[in-house]
Design an enzyme around this catalytic site. Sequence first.
Site, mmCIF file in Angstrom:
data_model
loop_
_atom_site.group_PDB
_atom_site.id
_atom_site.type_symbol
_atom_site.label_atom_id
_atom_site.label_comp_id
_atom_site.label_asym_id
_atom_site.label_seq_id
_atom_site.Cartn_x
_atom_site.Cartn_y
_atom_site.Cartn_z
ATOM 1 N N GLN A 17 28.700 -17.385 23.099
ATOM 2 C CA GLN A 17 27.762 -16.280 22.818
ATOM 3 C C GLN A 17 28.483 -14.958 22.510
ATOM 4 O OE1 GLN A 17 25.216 -14.633 25.934
ATOM 5 N NE2 GLN A 17 23.468 -15.156 24.648
ATOM 6 N N THR A 61 39.143 14.363 6.958
ATOM 7 C CA THR A 61 39.144 13.619 8.230
ATOM 8 C C THR A 61 37.738 13.581 8.848
ATOM 9 O OG1 THR A 61 39.565 15.597 9.542
ATOM 10 C CG2 THR A 61 41.507 14.422 8.719
ATOM 11 N N PRO A 73 52.717 20.215 3.175
ATOM 12 C CA PRO A 73 53.155 20.031 4.566
ATOM 13 C C PRO A 73 52.401 20.963 5.527
ATOM 14 C CG PRO A 73 55.041 20.043 3.106
ATOM 15 C CD PRO A 73 53.852 20.373 2.253
ATOM 16 N N GLU A 112 35.458 11.570 -4.681
ATOM 17 C CA GLU A 112 36.570 10.972 -3.933
ATOM 18 C C GLU A 112 36.045 10.284 -2.668
ATOM 19 O OE1 GLU A 112 39.760 13.610 -2.812
ATOM 20 O OE2 GLU A 112 40.730 12.066 -1.594
ATOM 21 N N GLN A 138 40.818 -9.710 16.244
ATOM 22 C CA GLN A 138 40.610 -10.192 17.619
ATOM 23 C C GLN A 138 40.067 -11.630 17.619
ATOM 24 O OE1 GLN A 138 41.513 -8.590 20.283
ATOM 25 N NE2 GLN A 138 40.591 -9.894 21.858
ATOM 26 N N ARG A 149 37.307 -23.209 14.370
ATOM 27 C CA ARG A 149 38.251 -23.267 15.496
ATOM 28 C C ARG A 149 37.485 -23.527 16.799
ATOM 29 N NH1 ARG A 149 43.513 -22.622 16.639
ATOM 30 N NH2 ARG A 149 44.026 -21.670 18.657
HETATM 31 C C1 FAD Z 1 48.128 7.452 2.509
HETATM 32 C C2 FAD Z 1 47.645 8.821 2.168
HETATM 33 C C3 FAD Z 1 47.344 9.138 0.834
HETATM 34 C C4 FAD Z 1 46.942 10.437 0.507
HETATM 35 N N1 FAD Z 1 46.758 10.752 -0.816
HETATM 36 C C5 FAD Z 1 46.569 12.052 -1.166
HETATM 37 C C6 FAD Z 1 46.571 12.452 -2.543
HETATM 38 O O1 FAD Z 1 46.682 11.618 -3.451
HETATM 39 N N2 FAD Z 1 46.445 13.775 -2.835
HETATM 40 C C7 FAD Z 1 46.314 14.733 -1.870
HETATM 41 O O2 FAD Z 1 46.226 15.912 -2.204
HETATM 42 N N3 FAD Z 1 46.299 14.390 -0.547
HETATM 43 C C8 FAD Z 1 46.438 13.082 -0.186
HETATM 44 N N4 FAD Z 1 46.451 12.726 1.158
HETATM 45 C C9 FAD Z 1 46.308 13.765 2.157
HETATM 46 C C10 FAD Z 1 45.018 13.695 2.975
HETATM 47 O O3 FAD Z 1 43.927 14.130 2.224
HETATM 48 C C11 FAD Z 1 45.255 14.555 4.236
HETATM 49 O O4 FAD Z 1 46.184 13.842 5.047
HETATM 50 C C12 FAD Z 1 43.998 14.833 5.007
HETATM 51 O O5 FAD Z 1 43.148 15.682 4.278
HETATM 52 C C13 FAD Z 1 44.294 15.506 6.370
HETATM 53 O O6 FAD Z 1 45.179 16.586 6.244
HETATM 54 P P1 FAD Z 1 46.498 16.661 7.161
HETATM 55 O O7 FAD Z 1 47.184 15.339 7.090
HETATM 56 O O8 FAD Z 1 47.270 17.857 6.793
HETATM 57 O O9 FAD Z 1 45.970 16.819 8.644
HETATM 58 P P2 FAD Z 1 45.617 18.201 9.390
HETATM 59 O O10 FAD Z 1 44.727 19.020 8.524
HETATM 60 O O11 FAD Z 1 46.870 18.815 9.877
HETATM 61 O O12 FAD Z 1 44.785 17.651 10.629
HETATM 62 C C14 FAD Z 1 45.383 17.128 11.809
HETATM 63 C C15 FAD Z 1 44.269 16.787 12.783
HETATM 64 O O13 FAD Z 1 43.542 17.985 13.123
HETATM 65 C C16 FAD Z 1 42.168 17.801 12.870
HETATM 66 N N5 FAD Z 1 41.546 19.044 12.434
HETATM 67 C C17 FAD Z 1 41.875 19.833 11.382
HETATM 68 N N6 FAD Z 1 41.018 20.860 11.287
HETATM 69 C C18 FAD Z 1 40.105 20.706 12.293
HETATM 70 C C19 FAD Z 1 38.976 21.443 12.724
HETATM 71 N N7 FAD Z 1 38.540 22.531 12.053
HETATM 72 N N8 FAD Z 1 38.286 21.004 13.806
HETATM 73 C C20 FAD Z 1 38.675 19.882 14.481
HETATM 74 N N9 FAD Z 1 39.749 19.143 14.110
HETATM 75 C C21 FAD Z 1 40.457 19.547 13.032
HETATM 76 C C22 FAD Z 1 42.114 16.762 11.759
HETATM 77 O O14 FAD Z 1 40.850 16.121 11.714
HETATM 78 C C23 FAD Z 1 43.238 15.818 12.185
HETATM 79 O O15 FAD Z 1 42.779 14.932 13.169
HETATM 80 C C24 FAD Z 1 46.804 11.420 1.501
HETATM 81 C C25 FAD Z 1 47.061 11.094 2.850
HETATM 82 C C26 FAD Z 1 47.497 9.824 3.181
HETATM 83 C C27 FAD Z 1 47.827 9.530 4.621
#
Ligand code: FAD
Length: 380
Positions: free
Chosen positions: A280, A366, A131, A243, A337, A269
């Site tokens: 176009q 991300t 979390p 990954e 769309q 369609r």
């Molecule tokens: C459907 C799903 C399946 C998943 N499966 C797995 C799994 O099997 N095992 C596992 O371990 N994890 C899993 N994840 C977790 C996933 O890897 C994380 O959600 C992801 O790495 C982002 O972390 P966070 O959600 O904590 O976002 P945060 O790290 O809190 O980021 C929030 C926002 O801040 C931005 N941000 C963070 N740091 C920076 C920075 N330095 N500069 C600019 N922007 C920044 C991020 O890009 C994002 O837009 C899963 C997630 C989902 C949604």
Amino acid sequence: MTATPPFSDEHEELRTSVRGFLERELAPHAQQWERDEWFPDEVFRKLAKQGLLGLKYPTELGGQGGDWLHEAVMIEELARIGSGGTAAGIGAHVNIATPPIWKFGTQEQKERWLRPAIAGEAIGALGITEPGAGSDVASLKTRASRVDGGWLINGEKTYITNGVRADFIVTAVKTTEEGGHNGISFFVIERGEGVTSSKLKKLGWAASDTATIAFQDVFVGDDALLGELNGGFKLIMANFQWERLAMFLCAVGAMQLPYERTSENARQRTAFGMPLSKHQAIRHKLADLASSAHSARCVTYDALRRFYEGEDSLAAVTMAKLLTQRACMDLMDACLQIHGGLGYMAEHWTERAVRDARLGPIGGGTDEVMKEILGKVLGL
Ligand SMILES: Cc1cc2nc3c(=O)[nH]c(=O)nc-3n(C[C@H](O)[C@H](O)[C@H](O)COP(=O)(O)OP(=O)(O)OC[C@H]3O[C@@H](n4cnc5c(N)ncnc54)[C@H](O)[C@@H]3O)c2cc1C
């Protein structure tokens, strides 16, 4: 079909047989599994019987003795079945949970967890995200404390794919008070006393089982430590490359069919007295989509080749992750769309495809994190 490097004719033969199997056995159920927000555990056993959970693993452990390219074929084909959630659940088992055991595990650990995973008898998950720690993985708080004969684990993981059904969770924990880059280790934690999961609802990938997992005083022996004590950060980084490759192989696998179906729909369609494809604006949009699907495949295969040949592939993998996930999302949106109101209906494939594609720029690192990595690689 002519093979595109790095694939050879042998891989294309595998592709034909895997595609046939998945089209017969999985695709007909995809829509129902997405509606149920679950796919049966039996799917793992079915795939295992065909050798599809062990393509890249050695025959001595029950695998097929292939390599990353054979696995890459499977990933692309799974993405075509029409259920992002099912592909994600199988992908988490094969591409993120089991590779660390293969690469870093002892022979005993491979026998205990990898062999049954390849046989479809045990399902795996990878537990890193918490979390309070996602992109910033080094700040994770789940703690393993030394006790007589092993370790006691306390903490919480979230968004874990296969989080409810997994029999074992390859879990990153702090093994020093400070944690961080030199204080993280991995343990393989079996489901049992002190391990509880709760399923999360989400925008897409409905059939996948994404969960929060709590560990409360979970005892593991020393034999559950994977790799070096306090060497877990290296393991996280080693795992990320594959990954991410798996994610963009998934994206390119998912893009081709929607493009083909949408261009066919645009030919059939009519509006204002002619097929949509004769307008176009629509024709140009379809030309853009064809180019996008093709270029996503080119950057993906380039990164895959570099990774496979042991080149330094960090820049190529990072760029491909960035480009393909956005391209896939944009393509699905454009397909919706072009289908107009029909595309927005819950029963239509485009509605699910748009929701499924939204995860790409978040999962496995991300877009913003990818750009930070690229910034470093490019010396900015
Ligand atoms: C459907 C799903 C399946 C998943 N499966 C797995 C799994 O099997 N095992 C596992 O371990 N994890 C899993 N994840 C977790 C996933 O890897 C994380 O959600 C992801 O790495 C982002 O972390 P966070 O959600 O904590 O976002 P945060 O790290 O809190 O980021 C929030 C926002 O801040 C931005 N941000 C963070 N740091 C920076 C920075 N330095 N500069 C600019 N922007 C920044 C991020 O890009 C994002 O837009 C899963 C997630 C989902 C949604």
